[in-house]
Design a protein around this motif. Structure first.
Motif, short mmCIF file in Angstrom:
data_model
loop_
_atom_site.label_atom_id
_atom_site.label_comp_id
_atom_site.label_asym_id
_atom_site.label_seq_id
_atom_site.Cartn_x
_atom_site.Cartn_y
_atom_site.Cartn_z
N HIS A 177 -62.56 15.57 -35.60
CA HIS A 177 -62.13 14.19 -35.34
C HIS A 177 -63.01 13.54 -34.28
CE1 HIS A 177 -59.64 10.76 -34.33
NE2 HIS A 177 -59.58 11.18 -33.09
N VAL A 178 -63.25 14.25 -33.19
CA VAL A 178 -64.06 13.70 -32.10
C VAL A 178 -65.50 13.49 -32.56
CG1 VAL A 178 -65.00 14.17 -29.81
CG2 VAL A 178 -62.60 14.63 -30.28
N GLN A 232 -59.19 17.42 -23.48
CA GLN A 232 -59.43 16.06 -23.91
C GLN A 232 -59.59 15.96 -25.43
OE1 GLN A 232 -59.34 13.24 -22.18
NE2 GLN A 232 -58.75 14.39 -20.34
N VAL A 233 -60.21 16.97 -26.04
CA VAL A 233 -60.39 16.98 -27.49
C VAL A 233 -59.03 17.09 -28.18
CG1 VAL A 233 -61.19 18.40 -29.41
CG2 VAL A 233 -62.76 17.80 -27.57
N LEU A 234 -58.22 18.03 -27.74
CA LEU A 234 -56.90 18.21 -28.36
C LEU A 234 -56.02 16.99 -28.13
CD1 LEU A 234 -56.20 21.95 -27.45
CD2 LEU A 234 -56.95 21.01 -29.64
N LEU A 235 -56.11 16.40 -26.96
CA LEU A 235 -55.32 15.22 -26.65
C LEU A 235 -55.74 14.04 -27.54
CD1 LEU A 235 -53.18 13.94 -24.79
CD2 LEU A 235 -55.03 13.33 -23.22
N GLY A 283 -53.33 12.41 -30.35
CA GLY A 283 -52.98 11.00 -30.17
C GLY A 283 -53.28 10.17 -31.42
N SER A 284 -54.25 10.63 -32.22
CA SER A 284 -54.60 9.90 -33.43
C SER A 284 -53.89 10.44 -34.66
CB SER A 284 -56.12 9.98 -33.66
OG SER A 284 -56.50 11.32 -33.96
#
Length: 209
Positions: free
Chosen positions: A63-64, A197-200, A204-205
């Protein structure tokens, strides 16, 4: 740059967090087999949880990286990481293939993002785009596996999985190391910052379970 660097001190041993009883580079299987009683059930439960966590990590990273590549619209210099046309495999499909057949630890997947972000910070003219992200990702995970895991494979193996020739794989690795200036060491705090931060971002998306 993807994320801000942690602001706390940079002291520490430099060792990344381990995956419990898993042996780096062995897919998390070593050390989970075992004795009688409920050992088999416990091992199965551990493997199921580990596989679920790994799928979540792959989805989050994809995703990132997909978002990062979508931002690469500005003029860019053609490099060995660039394909002539956008690959048919999505970033999620490609990363899933790498995560399956590279047999690397979860840490290597996270490190690959740290390394890509370092290159972006070091080389302001370097653009991560839909044309370059696939080869960049493959090379980054391969370098991370060689640096971090106890067990890693030949460039011929990585090339076959990544869909490039062995010669191309060697050239990609050499260029990648020059771009990152051989800065492969990652402190535990920096690793944790990227992982969190990646998991968050993915949760979140709605991209991660």
């Amino acid at each position: 740059a993807l994320f801000r660097q942690p602001t706390a001190g940079r002291s520490g041993s430099g060792a990344l967090p381990q995956r419990g009883s898993a042996v780096p580079g062995c897919g998390g299987l070593a050390g989970l087999g075992g004795g009688g009683g409920n050992g088999g059930a416990a091992a199965t439960t551990a493997l199921t949880a580990d596989a679920r966590d790994r799928r979540e990590l792959v989805m989050a990273l994809a995703h990132v990286l997909t978002h990062l590549a979508s931002l690469g619209h500005r003029q860019q210099r053609f490099t060995c990481f660039h394909a002539v046309r956008v690959p048919r495999l999505s970033i999620l499909e490609y990363l899933s293939r790498i995560a399956t057949y590279f047999h690397c630890s979860d840490q290597c997947l996270v490190l690959s993002l740290v390394y890509i972000d370092r290159i972006v910070k070091l080389r302001q003219d370097f653009v991560v785009s839909t044309l370059s992200v696939h080869r960049l990702l493959m090379t980054s995970v391969m370098v991370a596996a060689k640096f971090w895991d106890d067990v890693f494979y030949s460039n011929a193996h990585y090339a076959k999985v990544g869909g490039v020739t062995p010669a191309e794989c060697c050239a990609l690795e050499s260029q990648f190391l020059r771009l990152i200036e051989w800065r492969l060491h990652v402190l535990p705090q920096e690793y944790s910052t990227y992982l969190d931060q990646v998991l968050l971002a993915a949760r979140g998306s709605g991209q991660a379970p």
